[in-house]
Design a protein around this motif. Structure first.
Motif, PDB file in Angstrom:
ATOM      1  N   ASN A  38      -6.356  19.924  13.669  1.00 12.91           N
ATOM      2  CA  ASN A  38      -5.949  21.319  13.489  1.00 12.91           C
ATOM      3  C   ASN A  38      -7.100  22.174  14.042  1.00 12.91           C
ATOM      4  O   ASN A  38      -8.128  21.633  14.466  1.00 12.91           O
ATOM      5  CB  ASN A  38      -5.655  21.600  12.006  1.00 12.91           C
ATOM      6  CG  ASN A  38      -6.845  21.279  11.115  1.00 12.91           C
ATOM      7  OD1 ASN A  38      -7.986  21.266  11.581  1.00 12.91           O
ATOM      8  ND2 ASN A  38      -6.601  21.012   9.858  1.00 12.91           N
ATOM      9  N   GLY A 107      -7.476   6.959  -0.173  1.00 12.35           N
ATOM     10  CA  GLY A 107      -7.880   8.358  -0.268  1.00 12.35           C
ATOM     11  C   GLY A 107      -7.250   9.095  -1.434  1.00 12.35           C
ATOM     12  O   GLY A 107      -6.390   8.559  -2.139  1.00 12.35           O
ATOM     13  N   GLY A 108      -7.707  10.322  -1.618  1.00 11.15           N
ATOM     14  CA  GLY A 108      -7.219  11.165  -2.708  1.00 11.15           C
ATOM     15  C   GLY A 108      -7.951  10.888  -4.007  1.00 11.15           C
ATOM     16  O   GLY A 108      -8.708   9.911  -4.123  1.00 11.15           O
ATOM     17  N   GLY A 135     -10.178   7.892  -2.942  1.00 12.69           N
ATOM     18  CA  GLY A 135     -11.129   8.245  -1.889  1.00 12.69           C
ATOM     19  C   GLY A 135     -12.473   8.724  -2.386  1.00 12.69           C
ATOM     20  O   GLY A 135     -13.241   9.296  -1.612  1.00 12.69           O
ATOM     21  N   TYR A 136     -12.749   8.515  -3.665  1.00 17.61           N
ATOM     22  CA  TYR A 136     -14.019   9.021  -4.202  1.00 17.61           C
ATOM     23  C   TYR A 136     -14.994   7.897  -4.522  1.00 17.61           C
ATOM     24  O   TYR A 136     -15.577   7.857  -5.590  1.00 17.61           O
ATOM     25  CB  TYR A 136     -13.756   9.939  -5.400  1.00 17.61           C
ATOM     26  CG  TYR A 136     -13.130  11.240  -4.938  1.00 17.61           C
ATOM     27  CD1 TYR A 136     -13.912  12.349  -4.642  1.00 17.61           C
ATOM     28  CD2 TYR A 136     -11.759  11.329  -4.719  1.00 17.61           C
ATOM     29  CE1 TYR A 136     -13.345  13.524  -4.163  1.00 17.61           C
ATOM     30  CE2 TYR A 136     -11.179  12.498  -4.232  1.00 17.61           C
ATOM     31  CZ  TYR A 136     -11.991  13.584  -3.965  1.00 17.61           C
ATOM     32  OH  TYR A 136     -11.426  14.735  -3.463  1.00 17.61           O
ATOM     33  N   LEU A 161      -9.289  11.035   3.453  1.00 14.81           N
ATOM     34  CA  LEU A 161     -10.587  11.381   2.861  1.00 14.81           C
ATOM     35  C   LEU A 161     -11.014  12.782   3.250  1.00 14.81           C
ATOM     36  O   LEU A 161     -12.136  13.187   2.968  1.00 14.81           O
ATOM     37  CB  LEU A 161     -11.658  10.392   3.336  1.00 14.81           C
ATOM     38  CG  LEU A 161     -11.411   8.902   3.068  1.00 14.81           C
ATOM     39  CD1 LEU A 161     -12.497   8.052   3.721  1.00 14.81           C
ATOM     40  CD2 LEU A 161     -11.362   8.629   1.563  1.00 14.81           C
ATOM     41  N   GLY A 162     -10.118  13.548   3.932  1.00 16.01           N
ATOM     42  CA  GLY A 162     -10.510  14.839   4.481  1.00 16.01           C
ATOM     43  C   GLY A 162     -11.284  14.608   5.775  1.00 16.01           C
ATOM     44  O   GLY A 162     -11.893  13.556   5.948  1.00 16.01           O
ATOM     45  N   GLN A 166     -12.822  11.059   7.174  1.00 21.79           N
ATOM     46  CA  GLN A 166     -11.812  10.019   7.392  1.00 21.79           C
ATOM     47  C   GLN A 166     -11.884   9.453   8.823  1.00 21.79           C
ATOM     48  O   GLN A 166     -11.801   8.239   9.020  1.00 21.79           O
ATOM     49  CB  GLN A 166     -10.413  10.549   7.079  1.00 21.79           C
ATOM     50  CG  GLN A 166      -9.998  11.742   7.900  1.00 21.79           C
ATOM     51  CD  GLN A 166      -8.801  12.495   7.340  1.00 21.79           C
ATOM     52  OE1 GLN A 166      -8.451  12.357   6.174  1.00 21.79           O
ATOM     53  NE2 GLN A 166      -8.172  13.298   8.181  1.00 21.79           N
ATOM     54  N   ASP A 190      -1.552  13.831  -1.496  1.00 22.36           N
ATOM     55  CA  ASP A 190      -1.272  14.863  -2.513  1.00 22.36           C
ATOM     56  C   ASP A 190       0.167  15.352  -2.373  1.00 22.36           C
ATOM     57  O   ASP A 190       0.842  15.611  -3.362  1.00 22.36           O
ATOM     58  CB  ASP A 190      -2.247  16.038  -2.360  1.00 22.36           C
ATOM     59  CG  ASP A 190      -3.693  15.612  -2.573  1.00 22.36           C
ATOM     60  OD1 ASP A 190      -3.984  15.083  -3.655  1.00 22.36           O
ATOM     61  OD2 ASP A 190      -4.511  15.792  -1.663  1.00 22.36           O
ATOM     62  N   ARG A 213      -0.373  28.226   2.249  1.00 19.09           N
ATOM     63  CA  ARG A 213      -1.491  27.542   1.568  1.00 19.09           C
ATOM     64  C   ARG A 213      -2.532  28.559   1.116  1.00 19.09           C
ATOM     65  O   ARG A 213      -3.110  28.436   0.045  1.00 19.09           O
ATOM     66  CB  ARG A 213      -2.140  26.513   2.501  1.00 19.09           C
ATOM     67  CG  ARG A 213      -1.266  25.309   2.714  1.00 19.09           C
ATOM     68  CD  ARG A 213      -1.942  24.307   3.622  1.00 19.09           C
ATOM     69  NE  ARG A 213      -2.784  23.373   2.876  1.00 19.09           N
ATOM     70  CZ  ARG A 213      -3.407  22.355   3.447  1.00 19.09           C
ATOM     71  NH1 ARG A 213      -3.313  22.141   4.728  1.00 19.09           N
ATOM     72  NH2 ARG A 213      -4.135  21.531   2.726  1.00 19.09           N
ATOM     73  N   ARG A 223     -12.452  28.593   4.168  1.00 17.44           N
ATOM     74  CA  ARG A 223     -12.181  27.571   5.184  1.00 17.44           C
ATOM     75  C   ARG A 223     -11.419  28.187   6.349  1.00 17.44           C
ATOM     76  O   ARG A 223     -11.631  27.819   7.492  1.00 17.44           O
ATOM     77  CB  ARG A 223     -11.329  26.450   4.587  1.00 17.44           C
ATOM     78  CG  ARG A 223     -12.146  25.409   3.872  1.00 17.44           C
ATOM     79  CD  ARG A 223     -11.275  24.285   3.379  1.00 17.44           C
ATOM     80  NE  ARG A 223     -10.681  23.530   4.475  1.00 17.44           N
ATOM     81  CZ  ARG A 223     -10.069  22.366   4.286  1.00 17.44           C
ATOM     82  NH1 ARG A 223      -9.992  21.832   3.086  1.00 17.44           N
ATOM     83  NH2 ARG A 223      -9.545  21.727   5.300  1.00 17.44           N
TER      84      ARG A 223
HETATM   85  N1  UDP Z   1     -10.760  13.412  -0.517  1.00 15.59           N
HETATM   86  C1  UDP Z   1     -11.130  12.118  -0.821  1.00 15.59           C
HETATM   87  N2  UDP Z   1     -12.461  11.820  -0.916  1.00 15.59           N
HETATM   88  C2  UDP Z   1     -13.429  12.744  -0.674  1.00 15.59           C
HETATM   89  C3  UDP Z   1     -13.043  14.073  -0.345  1.00 15.59           C
HETATM   90  C4  UDP Z   1     -11.693  14.378  -0.257  1.00 15.59           C
HETATM   91  O1  UDP Z   1     -10.281  11.259  -1.019  1.00 15.59           O
HETATM   92  O2  UDP Z   1     -14.614  12.398  -0.764  1.00 15.59           O
HETATM   93  C5  UDP Z   1      -9.330  13.725  -0.409  1.00 15.59           C
HETATM   94  C6  UDP Z   1      -8.838  14.855  -1.283  1.00 15.59           C
HETATM   95  O3  UDP Z   1      -8.544  14.365  -2.575  1.00 15.59           O
HETATM   96  C7  UDP Z   1      -7.607  15.315  -0.526  1.00 15.59           C
HETATM   97  C8  UDP Z   1      -7.990  15.038   0.934  1.00 15.59           C
HETATM   98  O4  UDP Z   1      -9.092  14.152   0.903  1.00 15.59           O
HETATM   99  O5  UDP Z   1      -6.513  14.516  -0.863  1.00 15.59           O
HETATM  100  C9  UDP Z   1      -8.391  16.264   1.737  1.00 15.59           C
HETATM  101  O6  UDP Z   1      -7.328  17.130   1.772  1.00 15.59           O
HETATM  102  P1  UDP Z   1      -7.306  18.426   2.694  1.00 15.59           P
HETATM  103  O7  UDP Z   1      -5.951  19.007   2.611  1.00 15.59           O
HETATM  104  O8  UDP Z   1      -8.471  19.311   2.380  1.00 15.59           O
HETATM  105  O9  UDP Z   1      -7.476  17.730   4.119  1.00 15.59           O
HETATM  106  P2  UDP Z   1      -8.293  18.180   5.385  1.00 15.59           P
HETATM  107  O10 UDP Z   1      -7.703  19.475   5.832  1.00 15.59           O
HETATM  108  O11 UDP Z   1      -9.733  18.273   4.957  1.00 15.59           O
HETATM  109  O12 UDP Z   1      -8.072  17.041   6.331  1.00 15.59           O
END
Ligand code: UDP
Length: 242
Positions: A38, A107-108, A135-136, A161-162, A166, A190, A213, A223
């Motif tokens: 994105n 993840g998540g 993912g933590y 993992l964001g 990721q 999510d 959002r 952001r």
């Molecule tokens: N997340 C994770 N581990 C981390 C940080 C984030 O699993 O250390 C997950 C978080 O729970 C969420 C996703 O990563 O489900 C990030 O979502 P977001 O919509 O912010 O995605 P992005 O736009 O960053 O790709």
């Protein structure tokens, strides 16, 4: 055909073509990387050469955000449609070939990937999510997570993992997982689990998911400031004739 936006090479595909390309990757021997950048990710790539290289090493790269599609109008090869990561995954789940594959969800927050597994297996009968992991985890547990994934023998690993964690995680570990396709999916678990509602269809159709959002999570304004920077950068590069 590729369309380059601020240095990132996007595949110019319809959602249907993107799904077919994804399924085609299951046939290749080497593990493939799928990314859905994105504008935020494109902007990060401007100051992080490794991340740029990583995005451009992907086997399939489709635009998640409407901003990227808009920006493409200033390039030689216009991208007609965006292909949100979540839509691409759901299309794969829906397809016959996609349902023959074995999935691992990584993840998540704890429990979310499990809920996503249950919800997706109920929605797409025959779908096999072999195992999940939240993912933590600390970097010290990286090996444990990798071993657990390899032991599950998945064909497809979805990594939420964001960004950029990721994509970096996939690049660092893809050779050790034994999977065919690895894809960064952001917050898709999510959405799949039902914890996060997607924007109503009308917002999606108009390319205004980002606005929805923002209205629901005003803290995202920090952001989303980067979106403005993205717009200015695209216009600036255009004026310079690049
Ligand atoms: N997340 C994770 N581990 C981390 C940080 C984030 O699993 O250390 C997950 C978080 O729970 C969420 C996703 O990563 O489900 C990030 O979502 P977001 O919509 O912010 O995605 P992005 O736009 O960053 O790709």
């Amino acid at each position: 055909m590729k369309s380059q936006i601020l240095g990132v090479n996007f595949d110019n595909l319809t959602p249907e073509q993107a799904k077919d390309r994804f399924l085609g990757l299951l046939e290749s021997e080497a593990p493939s990387l799928v990314v859905t950048p994105n504008p935020e990710m494109v902007m990060l790539a401007q100051r992080d050469a490794n991340f740029m290289e990583l995005l451009n090493s992907a086997d399939l790269c489709v635009p998640d955000g409407i901003g990227v599609v808009w920006a493409s109008k200033f390039t030689q090869s216009v991208i007609e449609q965006r292909v949100p990561g979540i839509d691409l995954i759901l299309a794969v789940f829906k397809s016959r070939r996609g349902r023959q594959a074995r999935y691992f969800f990584l993840g998540g927050a704890p429990g979310v990937a499990d809920d996503a597994k249950d919800a997706m297996e109920a929605q797409f009968p025959g779908l096999r999510v072999i195992d999940t992991h939240h993912g933590y985890f600390h970097d010290d547990f990286e090996n444990e997570v990798v071993e657990r994934i390899a032991a599950a023998k998945p064909d497809i690993v979805l990594v939420g993992l964001g960004f950029p964690r990721q994509e970096r995680w996939i690049a660092a570990n893809k050779g050790r997982l034994g999977a065919k396709v690895l894809m960064g999916v952001g917050g898709s678990f999510d959405v799949m689990s039902g914890n996060l509602r997607r924007a109503p269809a009308v917002f999606q159709k108009m390319g205004l998911e980002w606005l929805y959002r923002l209205l629901r999570q005003p803290s995202r304004i920090w952001r989303q400031r980067v979106l403005l920077k993205f717009v200015f950068k695209v216009l600036f590069e255009r004026m310079r004739g690049k």
